[in-house]
Motif scaffolding. Structure first.
Motif, PDB file in Angstrom:
ATOM      1  N   VAL A  18       0.839  -1.196   0.000  1.00 43.02           N
ATOM      2  CA  VAL A  18       0.000   0.000   0.000  1.00 43.02           C
ATOM      3  C   VAL A  18       0.876   1.250   0.000  1.00 43.02           C
ATOM      4  O   VAL A  18       1.797   1.361   0.809  1.00 43.02           O
ATOM      5  N   GLU A  19       0.576   2.163  -0.918  1.00 39.17           N
ATOM      6  CA  GLU A  19       1.241   3.478  -0.895  1.00 39.17           C
ATOM      7  C   GLU A  19       0.153   4.526  -0.689  1.00 39.17           C
ATOM      8  O   GLU A  19      -0.746   4.666  -1.524  1.00 39.17           O
ATOM      9  N   VAL A  20       0.232   5.245   0.407  1.00 40.95           N
ATOM     10  CA  VAL A  20      -0.773   6.272   0.698  1.00 40.95           C
ATOM     11  C   VAL A  20      -0.139   7.631   0.426  1.00 40.95           C
ATOM     12  O   VAL A  20       0.834   8.015   1.085  1.00 40.95           O
ATOM     13  N   GLY A  21      -0.705   8.340  -0.533  1.00 39.59           N
ATOM     14  CA  GLY A  21      -0.083   9.552  -1.041  1.00 39.59           C
ATOM     15  C   GLY A  21       0.837   9.124  -2.167  1.00 39.59           C
ATOM     16  O   GLY A  21       2.013   8.825  -1.965  1.00 39.59           O
ATOM     17  N   CYS A  22       0.285   9.019  -3.381  1.00 36.35           N
ATOM     18  CA  CYS A  22       1.094   8.494  -4.505  1.00 36.35           C
ATOM     19  C   CYS A  22       1.422   9.583  -5.523  1.00 36.35           C
ATOM     20  O   CYS A  22       2.227   9.375  -6.414  1.00 36.35           O
ATOM     21  N   TYR A  23       0.743  10.719  -5.394  1.00 34.98           N
ATOM     22  CA  TYR A  23       0.843  11.822  -6.370  1.00 34.98           C
ATOM     23  C   TYR A  23       0.670  11.267  -7.792  1.00 34.98           C
ATOM     24  O   TYR A  23      -0.364  10.687  -8.094  1.00 34.98           O
ATOM     25  N   VAL A  46      -2.554   2.039  -4.539  1.00 41.37           N
ATOM     26  CA  VAL A  46      -2.236   3.421  -4.171  1.00 41.37           C
ATOM     27  C   VAL A  46      -3.509   4.149  -3.752  1.00 41.37           C
ATOM     28  O   VAL A  46      -4.593   3.900  -4.288  1.00 41.37           O
ATOM     29  N   TYR A  47      -3.348   5.047  -2.778  1.00 42.51           N
ATOM     30  CA  TYR A  47      -4.452   5.856  -2.249  1.00 42.51           C
ATOM     31  C   TYR A  47      -4.045   7.314  -2.298  1.00 42.51           C
ATOM     32  O   TYR A  47      -2.921   7.667  -1.920  1.00 42.51           O
ATOM     33  N   ASP A  48      -4.949   8.146  -2.736  1.00 40.32           N
ATOM     34  CA  ASP A  48      -4.645   9.590  -2.761  1.00 40.32           C
ATOM     35  C   ASP A  48      -5.978  10.346  -2.886  1.00 40.32           C
ATOM     36  O   ASP A  48      -6.956   9.822  -3.444  1.00 40.32           O
ATOM     37  N   THR A  49      -5.999  11.574  -2.384  1.00 39.70           N
ATOM     38  CA  THR A  49      -7.168  12.425  -2.636  1.00 39.70           C
ATOM     39  C   THR A  49      -7.202  12.824  -4.107  1.00 39.70           C
ATOM     40  O   THR A  49      -8.253  13.170  -4.639  1.00 39.70           O
ATOM     41  N   PHE A  50      -6.017  12.855  -4.724  1.00 32.98           N
ATOM     42  CA  PHE A  50      -5.814  13.372  -6.087  1.00 32.98           C
ATOM     43  C   PHE A  50      -6.203  14.846  -6.197  1.00 32.98           C
ATOM     44  O   PHE A  50      -6.410  15.359  -7.290  1.00 32.98           O
ATOM     45  N   SER A  51      -6.317  15.498  -5.057  1.00 37.01           N
ATOM     46  CA  SER A  51      -6.540  16.963  -5.064  1.00 37.01           C
ATOM     47  C   SER A  51      -5.700  17.622  -3.965  1.00 37.01           C
ATOM     48  O   SER A  51      -6.024  18.697  -3.491  1.00 37.01           O
ATOM     49  N   GLY A  52      -4.642  16.939  -3.527  1.00 34.71           N
ATOM     50  CA  GLY A  52      -3.747  17.511  -2.524  1.00 34.71           C
ATOM     51  C   GLY A  52      -4.294  17.368  -1.106  1.00 34.71           C
ATOM     52  O   GLY A  52      -5.081  16.461  -0.817  1.00 34.71           O
ATOM     53  N   PHE A  53      -3.897  18.291  -0.247  1.00 33.21           N
ATOM     54  CA  PHE A  53      -4.257  18.222   1.178  1.00 33.21           C
ATOM     55  C   PHE A  53      -5.712  18.634   1.404  1.00 33.21           C
ATOM     56  O   PHE A  53      -6.238  19.478   0.680  1.00 33.21           O
ATOM     57  N   THR A  54      -6.338  18.073   2.425  1.00 30.74           N
ATOM     58  CA  THR A  54      -7.703  18.516   2.746  1.00 30.74           C
ATOM     59  C   THR A  54      -7.604  19.859   3.500  1.00 30.74           C
ATOM     60  O   THR A  54      -6.598  20.142   4.158  1.00 30.74           O
ATOM     61  N   ASP A  55      -8.669  20.653   3.413  1.00 26.66           N
ATOM     62  CA  ASP A  55      -8.677  21.955   4.109  1.00 26.66           C
ATOM     63  C   ASP A  55      -8.446  21.750   5.602  1.00 26.66           C
ATOM     64  O   ASP A  55      -7.704  22.491   6.248  1.00 26.66           O
ATOM     65  N   ASP A  73       0.236  22.363  -3.043  1.00 22.89           N
ATOM     66  CA  ASP A  73       1.093  21.326  -3.629  1.00 22.89           C
ATOM     67  C   ASP A  73       0.258  20.074  -3.918  1.00 22.89           C
ATOM     68  O   ASP A  73      -0.612  19.710  -3.119  1.00 22.89           O
ATOM     69  N   PHE A  74       0.499  19.443  -5.009  1.00 20.04           N
ATOM     70  CA  PHE A  74      -0.125  18.166  -5.414  1.00 20.04           C
ATOM     71  C   PHE A  74      -1.606  18.285  -5.784  1.00 20.04           C
ATOM     72  O   PHE A  74      -2.279  17.274  -5.977  1.00 20.04           O
ATOM     73  N   SER A  75      -2.131  19.527  -5.862  1.00 21.73           N
ATOM     74  CA  SER A  75      -3.583  19.660  -6.077  1.00 21.73           C
ATOM     75  C   SER A  75      -3.980  19.507  -7.555  1.00 21.73           C
ATOM     76  O   SER A  75      -5.133  19.210  -7.847  1.00 21.73           O
ATOM     77  N   GLN A  98      -9.274   6.462  -4.771  1.00 20.03           N
ATOM     78  CA  GLN A  98      -9.344   7.905  -4.502  1.00 20.03           C
ATOM     79  C   GLN A  98     -10.052   8.156  -3.179  1.00 20.03           C
ATOM     80  O   GLN A  98     -11.134   7.612  -2.922  1.00 20.03           O
ATOM     81  N   GLY A  99      -9.456   9.011  -2.341  1.00 23.64           N
ATOM     82  CA  GLY A  99     -10.113   9.386  -1.094  1.00 23.64           C
ATOM     83  C   GLY A  99      -9.100   9.824  -0.045  1.00 23.64           C
ATOM     84  O   GLY A  99      -7.889   9.650  -0.224  1.00 23.64           O
ATOM     85  N   ASP A 100      -9.640  10.386   1.010  1.00 25.99           N
ATOM     86  CA  ASP A 100      -8.833  10.841   2.152  1.00 25.99           C
ATOM     87  C   ASP A 100      -8.591   9.626   3.055  1.00 25.99           C
ATOM     88  O   ASP A 100      -9.549   8.979   3.474  1.00 25.99           O
ATOM     89  N   ILE A 101      -7.341   9.327   3.343  1.00 26.02           N
ATOM     90  CA  ILE A 101      -7.017   8.124   4.120  1.00 26.02           C
ATOM     91  C   ILE A 101      -7.683   8.136   5.501  1.00 26.02           C
ATOM     92  O   ILE A 101      -7.941   7.076   6.076  1.00 26.02           O
ATOM     93  N   THR A 102      -8.006   9.303   6.012  1.00 27.75           N
ATOM     94  CA  THR A 102      -8.611   9.354   7.349  1.00 27.75           C
ATOM     95  C   THR A 102     -10.110   9.034   7.325  1.00 27.75           C
ATOM     96  O   THR A 102     -10.688   8.744   8.359  1.00 27.75           O
TER      97      THR A 102
HETATM   98  C1  LIG Z   1       4.605  13.855  -1.309  1.00 25.09           C
HETATM   99  S1  LIG Z   1       3.213  13.459  -2.288  1.00 25.09           S
HETATM  100  C2  LIG Z   1       3.405  11.727  -2.553  1.00 25.09           C
HETATM  101  C3  LIG Z   1       4.587  11.361  -3.414  1.00 25.09           C
HETATM  102  C4  LIG Z   1       4.636   9.917  -3.864  1.00 25.09           C
HETATM  103  N1  LIG Z   1       4.623   8.993  -2.740  1.00 25.09           N
HETATM  104  C5  LIG Z   1       5.876   9.678  -4.703  1.00 25.09           C
HETATM  105  O1  LIG Z   1       6.843   9.086  -4.177  1.00 25.09           O
HETATM  106  O2  LIG Z   1       5.891  10.086  -5.869  1.00 25.09           O
HETATM  107  C6  LIG Z   1       1.923  13.573  -1.114  1.00 25.09           C
HETATM  108  C7  LIG Z   1       0.579  13.093  -1.631  1.00 25.09           C
HETATM  109  O3  LIG Z   1      -0.309  12.924  -0.517  1.00 25.09           O
HETATM  110  C8  LIG Z   1      -1.624  13.177  -0.945  1.00 25.09           C
HETATM  111  N2  LIG Z   1      -2.469  13.403   0.246  1.00 25.09           N
HETATM  112  C9  LIG Z   1      -2.426  14.443   1.094  1.00 25.09           C
HETATM  113  N3  LIG Z   1      -3.322  14.294   2.083  1.00 25.09           N
HETATM  114  C10 LIG Z   1      -3.941  13.101   1.863  1.00 25.09           C
HETATM  115  C11 LIG Z   1      -4.966  12.384   2.545  1.00 25.09           C
HETATM  116  N4  LIG Z   1      -5.548  12.868   3.664  1.00 25.09           N
HETATM  117  N5  LIG Z   1      -5.373  11.183   2.056  1.00 25.09           N
HETATM  118  C12 LIG Z   1      -4.798  10.697   0.902  1.00 25.09           C
HETATM  119  N6  LIG Z   1      -3.821  11.338   0.222  1.00 25.09           N
HETATM  120  C13 LIG Z   1      -3.400  12.533   0.681  1.00 25.09           C
HETATM  121  C14 LIG Z   1      -1.465  14.385  -1.855  1.00 25.09           C
HETATM  122  O4  LIG Z   1      -2.559  14.542  -2.718  1.00 25.09           O
HETATM  123  C15 LIG Z   1      -0.149  14.076  -2.572  1.00 25.09           C
HETATM  124  O5  LIG Z   1      -0.374  13.473  -3.822  1.00 25.09           O
END
Ligand SMILES: C[S@@+](CC[C@H](N)C(=O)[O-])C[C@H]1O[C@@H](n2cnc3c(N)ncnc32)[C@H](O)[C@@H]1O
Length: 183
Positions: A18-23, A46-55, A73-75, A98-102
């Motif tokens: 599992v990779e959480v935050g894959c950009y 892989v898991y990611d919001t695909f829209s960067g950090f949540t507010d 960043d990453f948005s 796709q989704g927020d890991i929390t």
């Molecule tokens: C540093 S990047 C990841 C880089 C990636 N692991 C790589 O090696 O190329 C951080 C990623 O975390 C994601 N992210 C931030 N908050 C998140 C959340 N609550 N749940 C899931 N993904 C999240 C962002 O959208 C961003 O794509």
């Protein structure tokens, strides 16, 4: 790279990778290709919001003085764009979620994890991510928490140390990554 070394070390541990935050999926593509070359058939998710950090997550760290230039960043991303990158660089078999890991439903997470790269930078998603992922880690499994050095604006180290304090464990670091092992 420590993540690739971890994948090799956990090859015989049952469970998904599992990779959480894959950009854009760069690390996932290279890692999945390496696994295939080694005959390792674990599922790579892989898991990611695909829209960067949540507010909310950003606001919690911003209140403590995080560098504001990184807010967006990453948005500029999408599952489609990441799929495109993965498919062209050896990651065709990587599963995208796709989704927020929390707040993702439990059903979106694998029952068992052998190796995890947690790379979401901020305090809250690291801490809550560990709370959700660590109980699913198989014996001999490893979670790496990226960006735990003190060089950048990241807050990963705070979330990692908070979770370890709850477990009564001491943090361990290698190449700027926090490490959490089971068994
Ligand atoms: C540093 S990047 C990841 C880089 C990636 N692991 C790589 O090696 O190329 C951080 C990623 O975390 C994601 N992210 C931030 N908050 C998140 C959340 N609550 N749940 C899931 N993904 C999240 C962002 O959208 C961003 O794509």
């Amino acid at each position: 790279m420590l993540w690739q070394q971890t994948l090799i070390e956990t090859m015989s541990v049952g469970g998904d990778v599992v990779e959480v935050g894959c950009y854009l999926g760069g690390t996932a593509a290279v890692s999945a290709r390496m696994m295939r070359n080694l005959g390792d058939d674990r599922q790579y998710r892989v898991y990611d919001t695909f829209s960067g950090f949540t507010d909310r997550h950003w606001a919690l760290d911003a209140a403590k003085g995080i560098f504001s230039g990184a807010r967006d960043d990453f948005s500029s991303n999408s599952p489609r764009l990441t799929r495109w990158v993965l498919d062209r660089h050896g990651g065709k078999n990587v599963e995208i979620h796709q989704g927020d890991i929390t707040s993702l439903p439990d059903s979106a997470l694998p029952a068992r994890i052998s190796a995890c790269l947690l790379d979401v930078d901020l305090t809250e998603p690291i801490y809550l991510g560990l709370k959700r992922l660590h109980p699913r880690l198989g014996d001999g499994g490893i979670i790496l928490i990226d960006d735990c050095d003190d060089k950048g604006w990241y807050r990963a180290k705070i979330g990692y140390e908070r979770y370890l304090a709850e477990l009564g464990k001491s943090p361990t670091y290698k190449y700027g990554m926090g490490i959490l092992r089971k068994g």
